[in-house]
Design an enzyme around this catalytic site. Structure first.
Site, PDB file in Angstrom:
ATOM      1  N   ASP A 119      17.196 122.672  94.919  1.00 54.00           N
ATOM      2  CA  ASP A 119      16.029 121.939  94.454  1.00 54.00           C
ATOM      3  C   ASP A 119      15.899 120.692  95.341  1.00 54.00           C
ATOM      4  OD1 ASP A 119      14.026 120.834  92.735  1.00 54.00           O
ATOM      5  OD2 ASP A 119      15.609 119.691  91.716  1.00 54.00           O
ATOM      6  N   ASP A 139      13.605 117.356  94.650  1.00 56.78           N
ATOM      7  CA  ASP A 139      13.511 116.039  93.995  1.00 56.78           C
ATOM      8  C   ASP A 139      14.650 115.843  92.982  1.00 56.78           C
ATOM      9  OD1 ASP A 139      11.168 115.530  95.429  1.00 56.78           O
ATOM     10  OD2 ASP A 139       9.906 116.424  93.870  1.00 56.78           O
TER      11      ASP A 139
HETATM   12 MG   LIG Z   1      14.403 118.295  90.686  1.00 52.37          MG
END
Ligand SMILES: [Mg+2]
Length: 191
Positions: free
Chosen positions: A18, A20
């Site tokens: 992932d 962010d």
């Molecule tokens: Mg995230």
């Protein structure tokens, strides 16, 4: 930890990340729309460099509905990703592919936790085996995405929701940051 956690286990696996809250700071109620708003999480660049030596592919899967919502363009997103990748590469790391789900609709089948971005990656890189893949993310949808595809999962508890070593959203492992994950992995199980 119940599951075997050592570097040899993951050698030549695929690492799904992932973005962010794992690689870069998540902005509260906002999207990273330009490079001025992009800030790496502490230690993340070195972590990716270390993990690049171990995993054969490193793939980012990121929900970015700010594009579909008209708050930024695809070009803006690509500019941020080129900047991020350049800094990672200059530190000795690698990002092999980036997949972004940009639809505004929160129910879009492109978005995590739906498996679409993982299936696209597998189509582009047929050598990917989901059972030899580790998904790392800081939200429930990341963990569900990984589990939907039969991956191992590690939760980054950047908001301190869970006690260390306790399972979060059914993930196999929990760490406070990507940096602590990489450190733990690189310094464990060496015989
Ligand atoms: Mg995230």
């Amino acid at each position: 930890m119940d599951e075997l956690w050592n570097p040899e286990r993951f050698r030549n696996w695929t690492l799904f990340l992932d973005r962010d809250g794992v690689i870069n700071r998540e902005l509260p109620s906002d999207y990273v729309k330009c490079i001025d708003e992009f800030e790496f999480e502490p230690g993340a660049i070195q972590a990716i460099a270390d993990l690049s030596d171990l995993f054969s592919l490193i793939v980012i899967v990121t929900n970015q509905r700010g594009v579909g919502a008209g708050l930024m363009t695809n070009t803006d997103l690509n500019t941020v990703h080129e900047h991020m990748t350049r800094l990672i590469v200059s530190a000795g790391g690698r990002i092999d592919a980036i997949y972004a789900a940009t639809a505004e609709d929160r129910q879009s089948t492109e978005r995590k936790p739906k498996p679409t971005m993982g299936l696209k990656a597998k189509s582009d890189y047929p050598e990917i085996e989901f059972e030899k893949s580790l998904m790392v993310g800081n939200s429930e949808s990341d963990i569900l995405f990984g589990k939907n595809l039969g991956m191992k999962t590690a939760f980054i508890d950047d908001k301190n929701q869970f006690e260390q070593r306790n399972s979060a959203f059914g993930s196999d492992w929990v760490f406070s940051s990507l940096s602590s994950l990489a450190y733990s992995l690189m310094n464990s199980g060496i015989e």
